[in-house]
Scaffold this motif. Sequence first.
Motif, PDB file in Angstrom:
ATOM      1  N   LEU A 103       0.865  -1.162   0.000  1.00  0.00           N
ATOM      2  CA  LEU A 103       0.000   0.000   0.000  1.00  0.00           C
ATOM      3  C   LEU A 103       0.905   1.216   0.000  1.00  0.00           C
ATOM      4  O   LEU A 103       1.925   1.232   0.707  1.00  0.00           O
ATOM      5  N   THR A 104       0.579   2.206  -0.786  1.00  0.00           N
ATOM      6  CA  THR A 104       1.433   3.396  -0.804  1.00  0.00           C
ATOM      7  C   THR A 104       1.317   4.149   0.526  1.00  0.00           C
ATOM      8  O   THR A 104       0.281   4.101   1.198  1.00  0.00           O
ATOM      9  N   GLU A 107      -1.574   6.547   0.627  1.00  0.00           N
ATOM     10  CA  GLU A 107      -2.853   5.896   0.909  1.00  0.00           C
ATOM     11  C   GLU A 107      -2.958   5.524   2.384  1.00  0.00           C
ATOM     12  O   GLU A 107      -4.015   5.672   3.003  1.00  0.00           O
ATOM     13  N   ARG A 110      -3.821   8.602   4.221  1.00  0.00           N
ATOM     14  CA  ARG A 110      -5.228   8.946   3.958  1.00  0.00           C
ATOM     15  C   ARG A 110      -6.173   8.070   4.783  1.00  0.00           C
ATOM     16  O   ARG A 110      -7.205   8.531   5.263  1.00  0.00           O
ATOM     17  N   LEU A 111      -5.786   6.815   4.972  1.00  0.00           N
ATOM     18  CA  LEU A 111      -6.620   5.869   5.724  1.00  0.00           C
ATOM     19  C   LEU A 111      -6.390   5.937   7.227  1.00  0.00           C
ATOM     20  O   LEU A 111      -7.007   5.182   7.983  1.00  0.00           O
ATOM     21  N   VAL A 162      -7.610  -2.404   0.415  1.00  0.00           N
ATOM     22  CA  VAL A 162      -7.089  -1.603  -0.690  1.00  0.00           C
ATOM     23  C   VAL A 162      -5.654  -1.969  -1.086  1.00  0.00           C
ATOM     24  O   VAL A 162      -5.169  -1.491  -2.113  1.00  0.00           O
TER      25      VAL A 162
END
Length: 177
Positions: A103-104, A107, A110-111, A162
Amino acid sequence: MPLIPFEEITHLFADFEHTAFRLETRRGYASDRQGARFQAFMRGVLPEPEPDHPWNVNVRAKAERGARFSRVRIIDEPPTDGQRFLMATAAGNVAAGEDIRVLTRAEAVRLHLPDYDLWLFDSRTLVRMHIDDTDTTIGVELVDDPAEVLAACHARDTAWQVAVPTAEVWTQVRSSV
């Protein structure tokens, strides 16, 4: 909670019943950089799988009994040398039965995922890794607070939805190097 040596929790990798999940947040690990495989990787030699490595032997044994190892690695864009090395070595772990995804970092932020490494065993035992500025594990913390364990379960479930299988991302990263 006091820090304890990592060696004091290694039994959890054999003792868990259903799931062992790792969240990896670091840009690299000192233990990797100190190893011959990493040094060879930095010279352009791709790491060979190590099916007889004790980690992979345990992953296979647990998988045969229906237990599951999984992890989400947070990577930068572009990935650091340490992150590229972890993606390059993931195939051996995956072959043993571990599901590894990436996962970047953007991201993950953001999460609102944790910004520390952790292990979560059977959704009830949380091990928070304490890693210093040189990327060396200085100890671990066994967390038994139900709210923190629940937050780690939520982070795992959020990240997993994700995250992308490592092999997919590694193919893209390899082609760009």
